[in-house]
Design an enzyme around this catalytic site. Structure first.
Site, PDB file in Angstrom:
ATOM      1  N   ASP A 181      20.911   3.357  -2.515  1.00  0.00           N
ATOM      2  CA  ASP A 181      19.667   2.507  -2.509  1.00  0.00           C
ATOM      3  C   ASP A 181      20.380   1.182  -2.975  1.00  0.00           C
ATOM      4  OD1 ASP A 181      17.333   1.687  -2.823  1.00  0.00           O
ATOM      5  OD2 ASP A 181      16.453   3.486  -3.968  1.00  0.00           O
ATOM      6  N   HIS A 206      13.926   0.617 -10.096  1.00  0.00           N
ATOM      7  CA  HIS A 206      14.143  -0.974  -9.852  1.00  0.00           C
ATOM      8  C   HIS A 206      14.270  -1.567 -11.284  1.00  0.00           C
ATOM      9  CE1 HIS A 206      12.132  -0.577  -5.858  1.00  0.00           C
ATOM     10  NE2 HIS A 206      12.672  -1.682  -5.657  1.00  0.00           N
TER      11      HIS A 206
END
Length: 346
Positions: free
Chosen positions: A269, A199
């Protein structure tokens, strides 16, 4: 239909996007995008990433059911309505909003097969009742690194043993399949040995990753029933000295498709994660990921805001200038349509 319009809709089928709001009308932006571009899917979140006090799409069972029913009624083509509902800390349908709790993978791994099946049958029923037809789970990363904050630290892995991981993942997948819900194995080629969180930024697993991390994928692909696999934003110079897995032809096509024999949908993702977004332009992200073999591109619109029109136009320009072949668009569309034959869209 003019060629450009058809191409835009084919590109739209390859997108899964996040949007703001707990309810929609025919005038909502997401509805207009779904109808104009034939979006392949949406992803729902309970909270805003940067402000956890703000509700995004999920606040109660009744509200969620109304939202998913509206999405289906407005969609002109079958739509994936997806969430991350692993259990434990990674759950968008939380007990606080009136949904049944599901334990983490770590806790489930201490149960026998009978109890595990009951847990995942209950979860699948909750998702089906809510109108969710795609769950970004199970995690098949191995708990090989106790210092790993995103997998082991959040109790998202069943075990460090590939066979144990495959056993529990298969029970989860079967429970979902019985309720016409697509399961998604993640995060290929293995996120369990990483030290960093994708992230936030670049994640290099070159010195920590091992081939045993592929074993759950091999076993589950061979057992059948794998419809979607999510790629990880992890870099391994021994697999590809240039690109992280999500953007890597060597990982997604040569390893996953050709070597492991997988022919289902590959989904990225979230392409707005720091590991990708901080290092590549949007043109590079869409071109490299599609050319690498990714069929559906995930833009959660949690970490950044990207307009569907901008995404479609950017990909279209890359097709027009020859950077992305039309064959790749056709191939991905074929896989996406095949995916929808596996669930009976209500």
């Amino acid at each position: 239909m003019p060629q450009d319009e058809l191409l835009k809709k084919m590109i739209g089928r390859m997108l899964i996007v996040g949007f703001e709001s707990q309810s929609i009308t025919k005038d909502s932006k997401i509805v207009k995008d779904m109808q104009k571009y034939h979006l392949g899917g949406v992803i729902l979140f309970d909270r805003h990433f940067n402000d956890r006090t703000k509700t995004k799409n999920i606040s109660s069972p009744k509200q969620l059911k109304t939202l998913t029913s509206s999405l289906n009624s407005f969609a002109k083509k079958p739509l994936l309505i997806s969430v991350d509902q692993e259990g434990g800390k990674v759950a968008r349908l939380k007990p606080a909003y009136g949904f049944e709790a599901t334990p983490s993978a770590k806790v489930v791994s201490e149960m026998d097969a009978y109890m595990t099946k009951r847990v995942y049958d209950n979860l699948a029923k909750t998702l089906q009742n809510a109108g969710i037809n795609c769950n970004f789970a199970p995690v098949v990363d191995l708990a090989v690194n106790p210092q790993n904050r995103v997998i082991s630290g959040l109790k998202r892995s069943y075990s460090s043993e590939p066979k144990e991981v495959a056993k529990y993942a298969k029970i989860f997948m079967d429970s979902l399949q019985e309720r016409n819900i697509i399961s998604v194995l993640k995060h290929f080629p293995g996120h369990g040995s990483s030290l960093e969180d994708s992230h936030n930024g670049f994640v290099d697993i070159s010195e920590t990753w091992g081939e045993t991390e592929l074993e759950p994928y091999i076993e589950l692909i061979h057992s059948g029933g794998v419809s979607m696999i999510m790629t990880a934003h992890v870099f391994n110079r021994y697999l590809d000295e240039l690109y992280p897995a999500t953007l890597s032809y060597r990982v997604n096509t040569e390893l996953l498709r050709e070597k492991l024999g997988y022919d289902g949908v590959i989904v990225s993702d979230d392409l707005q994660m720091g590991a990708i977004a901080k290092h590549y332009t949007l043109e590079e992200i869409v071109t490299l990921s599609i050319n690498s073999g990714v069929d559906m591109l995930l833009f959660g619109n949690q970490l950044a805001k990207q307009d569907t029109r901008e995404l479609v136009e950017t990909i279209m320009a890359q097709v027009k200038n020859g950077s992305i072949s039309m064959d790749r668009i056709v191939e991905s569309n074929s896989r996406v349509e095949q995916l929808f034959t596996k669930i009976q869209i209500k």
